[in-house]
Design an enzyme around this catalytic site. Structure first.
Site, PDB file in Angstrom:
ATOM      1  N   LYS A 268       0.838  -1.209   0.000  1.00  0.00           N
ATOM      2  CA  LYS A 268       0.000   0.000   0.000  1.00  0.00           C
ATOM      3  C   LYS A 268       0.870   1.255   0.000  1.00  0.00           C
ATOM      4  CE  LYS A 268      -3.144   2.495   3.215  1.00  0.00           C
ATOM      5  NZ  LYS A 268      -3.999   2.386   4.426  1.00  0.00           N
ATOM      6  N   ASP A 273      -2.722  10.018   4.081  1.00  0.00           N
ATOM      7  CA  ASP A 273      -4.101   9.572   4.289  1.00  0.00           C
ATOM      8  C   ASP A 273      -4.823  10.515   5.242  1.00  0.00           C
ATOM      9  OD1 ASP A 273      -6.471   8.237   4.577  1.00  0.00           O
ATOM     10  OD2 ASP A 273      -5.650   6.534   5.703  1.00  0.00           O
ATOM     11  N   LYS A 280     -10.298  12.206   8.867  1.00  0.00           N
ATOM     12  CA  LYS A 280      -9.786  11.762  10.168  1.00  0.00           C
ATOM     13  C   LYS A 280      -9.766  12.941  11.141  1.00  0.00           C
ATOM     14  CE  LYS A 280      -6.498   8.219   8.573  1.00  0.00           C
ATOM     15  NZ  LYS A 280      -7.069   7.073   9.292  1.00  0.00           N
ATOM     16  N   ASP A 291       1.641   6.223   5.685  1.00  0.00           N
ATOM     17  CA  ASP A 291       0.660   5.258   5.165  1.00  0.00           C
ATOM     18  C   ASP A 291       1.110   4.622   3.840  1.00  0.00           C
ATOM     19  OD1 ASP A 291      -1.683   3.942   5.806  1.00  0.00           O
ATOM     20  OD2 ASP A 291      -2.974   5.341   4.717  1.00  0.00           O
ATOM     21  N   ASP A 350     -12.180   6.502   4.335  1.00  0.00           N
ATOM     22  CA  ASP A 350     -10.922   6.295   5.067  1.00  0.00           C
ATOM     23  C   ASP A 350     -10.444   4.835   4.978  1.00  0.00           C
ATOM     24  OD1 ASP A 350      -8.734   6.923   6.566  1.00  0.00           O
ATOM     25  OD2 ASP A 350      -9.804   7.082   8.485  1.00  0.00           O
ATOM     26  N   GLU A 352      -9.336   3.257   2.510  1.00  0.00           N
ATOM     27  CA  GLU A 352      -8.867   3.402   1.121  1.00  0.00           C
ATOM     28  C   GLU A 352      -7.778   2.406   0.755  1.00  0.00           C
ATOM     29  OE1 GLU A 352      -7.652   4.989   3.602  1.00  0.00           O
ATOM     30  OE2 GLU A 352      -5.516   4.740   3.243  1.00  0.00           O
ATOM     31  N   ARG A 354      -7.461  -0.798   1.235  1.00  0.00           N
ATOM     32  CA  ARG A 354      -7.957  -2.038   0.620  1.00  0.00           C
ATOM     33  C   ARG A 354      -8.406  -1.801  -0.828  1.00  0.00           C
ATOM     34  NH1 ARG A 354     -12.182  -2.616   5.435  1.00  0.00           N
ATOM     35  NH2 ARG A 354     -10.488  -1.477   6.444  1.00  0.00           N
TER      36      ARG A 354
HETATM   37  N1  BES Z   1      -4.168   4.204   7.176  1.00  0.00           N
HETATM   38  C1  BES Z   1      -5.276   3.845   7.984  1.00  0.00           C
HETATM   39  C2  BES Z   1      -4.935   2.821   9.059  1.00  0.00           C
HETATM   40  C3  BES Z   1      -3.997   3.290  10.119  1.00  0.00           C
HETATM   41  C4  BES Z   1      -4.485   3.841  11.290  1.00  0.00           C
HETATM   42  C5  BES Z   1      -2.652   3.146   9.970  1.00  0.00           C
HETATM   43  C6  BES Z   1      -3.623   4.236  12.274  1.00  0.00           C
HETATM   44  C7  BES Z   1      -1.788   3.540  10.962  1.00  0.00           C
HETATM   45  C8  BES Z   1      -2.270   4.077  12.120  1.00  0.00           C
HETATM   46  C9  BES Z   1      -6.400   3.252   7.131  1.00  0.00           C
HETATM   47  O1  BES Z   1      -6.498   3.756   5.853  1.00  0.00           O
HETATM   48  C10 BES Z   1      -7.662   3.570   7.846  1.00  0.00           C
HETATM   49  O2  BES Z   1      -7.968   4.705   8.003  1.00  0.00           O
HETATM   50  N2  BES Z   1      -8.392   2.523   8.279  1.00  0.00           N
HETATM   51  C11 BES Z   1      -9.592   2.695   8.994  1.00  0.00           C
HETATM   52  C12 BES Z   1     -10.564   1.679   8.486  1.00  0.00           C
HETATM   53  C13 BES Z   1     -11.970   1.895   8.969  1.00  0.00           C
HETATM   54  C14 BES Z   1     -12.539   3.147   8.355  1.00  0.00           C
HETATM   55  C15 BES Z   1     -12.790   0.694   8.589  1.00  0.00           C
HETATM   56  C16 BES Z   1      -9.310   2.464  10.472  1.00  0.00           C
HETATM   57  O3  BES Z   1      -8.492   1.592  10.804  1.00  0.00           O
HETATM   58  O4  BES Z   1      -9.853   3.193  11.287  1.00  0.00           O
HETATM   59 ZN    ZN Z   2      -4.687   4.441   5.028  1.00  0.00          ZN
HETATM   60 ZN    ZN Z   3      -7.601   5.547   5.707  1.00  0.00          ZN
END
Ligand code: BES
Ligand code: ZN
Ligand code: ZN
Length: 508
Positions: A268, A273, A280, A291, A350, A352, A354
């Site tokens: 990824k 992000d 966020k 990210d 968020d 994104e 996947r």
């Molecule tokens: N990049 C984030 C995941 C992340 C969070 C990485 C904290 C490092 C530290 C990812 O894109 C994300 O935002 N995931 C969400 C998914 C949710 C919306 C289902 C998450 O983990 O909150």
């Molecule tokens: Zn992300």
């Molecule tokens: Zn995200």
């Protein structure tokens, strides 16, 4: 830093300081430590007897020597490494990292490390060099004041009695891998403004040119042609165009293998992000520059593979994009179509990672990949489950998963498998499309993997969630805080091991 191996005596080496591993409960009046104590004029015995150092992992004692007793170096650093029977790759690597960080802090320029490993010393020397190079990384690139400017110019790894050729080959491998890990960390540390998808592709191009990998970078026009609607839905909100970096390593000689197996590493590459329209919270959002760690891990691993030249081909793919809100951005509720034709309802912009991985995994398959390992800072939930200690691993092929876990164990990186039963896939069923991009509050790391699984059919697949492990919130004695480069060493070792077993199978 110049690194070299030495099969001679540590006492004779012409360096300013020698760092020596000390096991828990060792005495200074017998065995190896007796020799060291004599050469240090009795100081080792006094340190151990006063219990200033008991050999527990991470303990250190720094000694000035008056000279004349046999040790050429005038500084001695004793480093506790714990019980001899627990002396692992992780402790070796950490011991080396601790040694170089302390000795650099004393402004020393030439040092030797005596790891005291009795079996497979050459392999241990590689681990020591990796640990030392990783230990010296500093994330202070943009500081103009109080920057760490001191440099260790020469490092000697002492393995008495080891074969010099084998030793120096391993030391060189350690340099290659250590530098690859730091390359990944440098990328992960770059602010989003300095490392856009276009910049990342440029960095990959430099690596490809320098080390002889082939490279193809797909722009948005080609992604559109290929129908990568999932990936493109992420970059839509940004002014920076998405890029799909495709690196390929081909072994230097024509393989006689009839084997058509092709491993792809997919990472990824979200260079920033913000969450997109599902923005966020502001707190810690600056961290979301990392990210793209999965993509950086792929490029770093490919950088090392290109130099180590294992006899198997490897693909490295990094789908890169920013995730930003704008008048053009994808909205929650939108439906997009992935390259495979699958329709996806976007519940949360968020989630994104996947989406970009879905199209990258599909693309890897069109290039002939038969085994895919993807890696991503995919979910916050993985930090809740496993903290910053273990990488989560999930997938559809238990042999592949076990191989990654074993490869990790050998280099001191930890992986913990989470289940991926089909029941979890119910959570990503959509009312209006084939699937949706979030699966609710429960089992967030698993449902993210269940989403990717929809695109990984027909190949052996493993997924690494490195969101909890790719960034160190605190400095450790053996490494700075910031990007860790997790999984680069494991993947390189995985490919090397794989090449050995496949070649072995061919010869049978
Ligand atoms: N990049 C984030 C995941 C992340 C969070 C990485 C904290 C490092 C530290 C990812 O894109 C994300 O935002 N995931 C969400 C998914 C949710 C919306 C289902 C998450 O983990 O909150
Ligand atoms: Zn992300
Ligand atoms: Zn995200």
């Amino acid at each position: 830093m110049e690194v070299q191996g030495s099969s001679g005596s540590y006492q004779e080496i012409d360096v300013q300081a020698v760092a020596v591993a000390v096991f828990q409960g060792e005495k200074a009046d017998e065995g190896f430590l007796k020799g060291l104590d004599d050469a240090a004029g009795g100081l080792v015995k006094s340190v151990l007897e006063s219990e200033e150092l008991k050999g527990k992992e991470g303990e250190t004692a720094y000694l000035h020597l008056s000279g004349g007793n046999g040790l050429k170096a005038r500084r001695l650093l004793l480093i506790g490494v714990g019980q001899r029977e627990d002396y692992s790759s992780a402790s070796l690597s950490q011991m080396a990292g601790t040694a170089v960080r302390i000795l650099r802090g004393k402004s020393l320029k030439s040092i030797a490390i005596v790891p005291r490993v009795e079996t497979d010393g050459a392999r241990a020397a590689r681990t020591v060099v990796e640990g030392a190079i990783i230990g010296l990384f500093e994330p202070d690139k943009y500081r103009t004041e109080d920057k760490e400017k001191r440099l260790i110019e020469r490092l000697v790894v002492v393995m008495e009695g080891e074969d010099d050729t084998a030793l120096n080959r391993r030391v060189e491998e350690g340099r290659i891998v250590g530098e690859a890990v730091n390359f990944t960390r440098e990328l992960a540390n770059e602010p989003g403004g300095y490392l856009t998808p276009t910049d990342m592709a440029e960095r990959a191009r430099e690596v490809a040119n320098e080390f002889g990998l082939s490279i193809d970078v797909l722009d948005e026009a080609r992604m559109t042609q290929d129908g990568m609607g999932a990936l493109l839905s992420v970059s839509r909100g940004s002014d920076e165009p998405a890029k799909m970096i495709v690196l390929k390593y081909t072994p230097p000689y024509a393989s006689e293998q009839t084997n058509t197996d092709l491993l792809a590493l997919v990472g990824k590459g979200i260079t920033f992000d913000s969450g997109g329209i599902s923005l966020k919270p502001g707190e810690n959002m600056e961290l979301m520059k990392y990210d793209m760690s999965g993509g950086a891990t792929v490029i770093g691993a490919m950088r090392a593979i290109a130099q180590l030249k294992p006899p198997v081909p490897v693909l490295g793919i990094a789908p890169c994009s920013e995730n930003l809100p704008s008048g053009k951005a994808t909205k929650p509720g939108d439906v997009v179509k992935a390259m495979t034709g699958k329709s996806i309802e976007i519940i949360n912009t968020d989630a994104e990672g996947r989406l970009v991985l879905a199209d990258a995994i599909a693309y890897a398959k069109t290039l002939g990949a038969t085994r895919i390992i993807d890696m991503a800072t995919l979910t916050g939930a993985v930090s809740i489950a496993l903290g910053d200690v273990n990488v989560a691993i999930l997938g559809t092929d238990q042999d592949l998963i076990d191989e990654v876990i074993d490869a990790g164990r050998e280099v001191g990186e930890k992986f913990w498998q989470l289940p991926l039963d089909k029941e979890y896939s119910k959570q990503i069923k959509s009312d209006i499309a084939d699937i949706k991009n979030v699966g609710g509050r429960k089992a967030g790391t698993i449902t993210a993997a269940a989403f990717l699984k929809e695109f990984a059919d027909g190949v052996a697949w493993a997924h690494l969630d490195i969101a909890g492990t790719a960034w160190g919130d605190e400095a450790r004695p053996f490494r700075s805080k910031g990007p860790t480069g997790i999984a680069v060493r494991t993947l390189v070792n995985f490919v090397e091991r794989d090449a050995r077993t496949r070649r072995g199978a061919d010869e049978e």
